[in-house]
Design an enzyme around this catalytic site. Structure first.
Site, mmCIF file in Angstrom:
data_model
loop_
_atom_site.group_PDB
_atom_site.id
_atom_site.type_symbol
_atom_site.label_atom_id
_atom_site.label_comp_id
_atom_site.label_asym_id
_atom_site.label_seq_id
_atom_site.Cartn_x
_atom_site.Cartn_y
_atom_site.Cartn_z
ATOM 1 N N ARG A 78 -7.038 -15.612 -6.242
ATOM 2 C CA ARG A 78 -6.375 -14.733 -7.208
ATOM 3 C C ARG A 78 -6.072 -15.520 -8.483
ATOM 4 O O ARG A 78 -5.535 -16.636 -8.417
ATOM 5 C CB ARG A 78 -5.087 -14.168 -6.615
ATOM 6 N N LYS A 211 8.251 -14.061 -2.017
ATOM 7 C CA LYS A 211 7.595 -13.816 -3.295
ATOM 8 C C LYS A 211 8.537 -13.109 -4.270
ATOM 9 O O LYS A 211 9.504 -12.449 -3.873
ATOM 10 C CB LYS A 211 6.336 -12.982 -3.086
ATOM 11 N N LYS A 213 8.374 -10.860 -8.130
ATOM 12 C CA LYS A 213 7.488 -10.177 -9.060
ATOM 13 C C LYS A 213 8.267 -9.654 -10.261
ATOM 14 O O LYS A 213 9.367 -9.117 -10.106
ATOM 15 C CB LYS A 213 6.764 -9.018 -8.358
ATOM 16 N N CYS A 430 -5.654 -0.346 -2.029
ATOM 17 C CA CYS A 430 -5.687 -1.784 -1.751
ATOM 18 C C CYS A 430 -7.022 -2.147 -1.101
ATOM 19 O O CYS A 430 -7.804 -1.281 -0.702
ATOM 20 C CB CYS A 430 -4.525 -2.184 -0.855
ATOM 21 N N CYS A 475 -2.047 -0.718 5.311
ATOM 22 C CA CYS A 475 -0.882 -1.113 6.105
ATOM 23 C C CYS A 475 0.365 -0.824 5.283
ATOM 24 O O CYS A 475 0.273 -0.464 4.102
ATOM 25 C CB CYS A 475 -0.971 -2.599 6.491
ATOM 26 N N CYS A 479 0.866 -3.055 -1.057
ATOM 27 C CA CYS A 479 0.161 -3.698 -2.167
ATOM 28 C C CYS A 479 -0.375 -2.701 -3.185
ATOM 29 O O CYS A 479 -0.504 -3.032 -4.361
ATOM 30 C CB CYS A 479 -0.991 -4.551 -1.630
#
Length: 565
Positions: A78, A211, A213, A430, A475, A479
């Protein structure tokens, strides 16, 4: 210090980070190991901080097991790209690396970044070096740090847009990990003689609990889904001038089936700051999360849970304490939509920008559509164009004086103009299968087919032009931001999805579970009467998500804690 930490009470990754020598671990040794296509287990955690996920081809899983072979390991790379802007040279390099080092495709992500898929271990280092050759990198694109900072897509639209883009870059740079591990391992830079002298002034030796964001939005367009971010800045203007930002905190869409205490949550507006204060505000919010986030349970480690566990008033007080001053009261603002605006738009400088739909964010050539070839030709022949990735997996060919040439190339390959339904224009999927190890079901490879069939129902009721936000993930990790969709699908098992309804068109409301574990036939059977009802009984200008709540197909989800799978 390590003697004072009871590691038995902490998530396993906490010890891995602490012992990693500032994210080095044994990554260099793992990359050099010729016996396996994988890297060591602890290094798979550390590699995320370097922008890498280890995966394997799940389509081949059964056959590989039958032959007693290890999984067909490969890696996702990424790229960190704050604000999503690239040059033709950078686009061409990513296009080339996709062919020479990956699976031949580019993925445009929901965080305005590139992903390469299918990179085998021996090609990881050359691929990352190739990315860095054009002044891009993969540092902190994943991992327990601040990730790619999103902003409104085109900085050339106005001075306000340029300021927002500049803030995205400044936030990204300020919150960058300071370790030299990335440069040593991937770029062959000189090793630090004594890495014990290194410091991470913001993150410390264990980095964040999870994480983080950040997004920056300009009303009335919520094209970065600001309320899904851990931290957000909503630009406030007066008479065309940027006066500051409303600050949001506590968003995050990841959740887990069967664990009700893991839920999606929308951010709260916690105050207002001036443009000069924005970087400091971001740092202090990150520090509050570093110091108070849950390091025992990663499913409770995001900022949203820190806020819910301690209370929003507590969080505001802590942020103000860390700042040494109080955030001002929030200013009025209004969002009208959270998708992209397609087609050509002329800028104030007389140049043109085309927002182009990219299904599922996948740039590839097929028999029907030679998208990858078309964009390569644009990058080669239209020297003044920028390539801007949007937060909705789409692409802007931006700020060019050669509109006619762009049109000629795209028409040659069947890329533009095209007729798209309002549903498809607002779709996100996703990656899911075949490479994501978390996926229970398809998403990117299946949503276009399902939309064909939903579009047929819409056509029966003359609704093909009606914009409806539809999103699918394999799932519940979120995302593709499915919990903000007017129609959301989350994979429950192969070929079966939970159906969620009731998000809205401006990204300010979570949706609600409508029906569980539906097959395609059942999905269409459930949607058909609702769409018919919408066609017949909607109010003037009423969005689909608002309609299903008014008609009580689902109840409004007012806060994350109320969300149920």
């Amino acid at each position: 210090m390590s003697e004072t930490i009871d590691w038995s009470k902490l998530a396993e990754v906490e010890k891995i980070k602490y012992d990693s020598n500032y994210l080095r671990g044994t990554l260099a040794e793992s990359l050099a190991d010729p016996v396996t296509g994988a890297i060591a287990a602890d290094d798979t955690q550390l590699s995320k901080f370097h922008g890498i996920y280890q995966q394997h081809d799940r389509d081949l899983e059964k056959e590989r097991k039958r032959q007693k072979l290890e999984p067909a390991y490969s890696f996702l790379i990424r790229v960190r790209l704050p604000g999503g802007v690239t040059s033709p040279k950078q686009w061409l390099q990513m296009d080339r690396l996709a062919d020479t080092h990956a699976n031949g495709t580019l993925k445009l992500t929901t965080r305005q970044a590139f992903q390469l898929h299918g990179v085998i271990k021996k090609k990881l280092k050359p691929a990352i070096q190739g990315i860095n050759e054009v002044l891009l990198d993969t540092i902190a694109a994943c991992g327990d740090v601040n990730r790619n900072v999103m902003s409104h897509a085109n900085p050339a639209e106005s001075d306000l847009h340029a300021a927002v883009y500049e803030l995205a870059g400044a936030l990204s740079a300020h919150l960058m990990p300071q370790t030299k591990a990335y440069h040593e391992i991937w770029l062959d830079k000189e090793k630090v003689a004594d890495s014990k002298t290194e410091v991470e002034p913001i993150y410390g030796i264990r980095y964040l609990p999870r994480k983080f964001k950040i997004g920056v939005a300009i009303p009335p367009y919520n094209d970065v889904d600001i309320f899904s971010q851990d931290l957000g800045f909503i630009a406030i203007e007066e008479k065309g001038k940027l006066i500051g930002y409303n600050v949001t905190a506590g968003g995050g869409l990841g959740s887990t089936f069967g664990i009700p205490e893991a839920y999606p949550r929308l951010a709260d507006v916690i105050g207002f700051c001036t443009p000069e204060q924005a970087i400091e505000v971001a740092e202090k919010v990150v520090l509050v999360q570093k110091d108070h986030g849950d390091r025992t349970n990663r499913k409770q480690a995001r900022l949203k849970y820190t806020i819910d566990r301690n209370g929003l008033d507590w969080f505001k007080t802590e942020v103000n304490k860390y700042l040494g001053y109080e955030l001002q009261p929030a200013k009025p603002y209004e969002f009208s939509r959270n998708g992209d605006r397609y087609g050509w738009k002329k800028g104030t400088d007389g140049k043109w920008s085309l927002n182009l739909f990219v299904e599922g964010g996948r740039v590839k050539d097929t028999e029907a559509l030679q998208l990858k070839t078309a964009l390569r030709e644009v990058a080669k022949k239209v020297g003044d164009a920028q390539f801007i990735l949007t937060g909705n997996q789409n692409l802007i060919i931006a700020n060019t004086s050669e509109k006619d040439e762009v049109n000629r190339i795209l028409k040659k390959y069947g890329v533009w103009p095209v007729q798209l339904s309002g549903l498809r224009q607002n779709s996100i999927a996703c990656v899911a299968l075949n490479t994501c190890g978390l996926a229970f079901a398809e998403a990117e490879r299946y949503l276009p087919t399902l939309m064909d069939k939903i579009e047929a129902i819409l056509a029966e009721h003359d609704l093909t032009k009606q914009e409806i936000v539809i999103r699918m993930t394999g799932c519940p990790n979120g995302c593709g931001r499915p919990y903000l969709a007017e129609i959301g699908f989350i994979g429950k098992s192969l070929g079966h999805y939970n159906l969620y309804l009731g998000g809205n068109f401006n990204g300010t409301r979570l949706n609600t579970l409508y029906k569980e574990t539906l097959s395609e036939e059942e999905i269409l059977a459930e949607l058909r009467p609702i769409i018919a009802d919408y066609a017949k009984n909607r109010s003037e200008g009423e969005g689909f998500g608002d309609f299903v709540i008014r008609r009580e197909y689902v109840k409004e989800t007012k806060q994350g804690k109320d969300f149920k799978h």
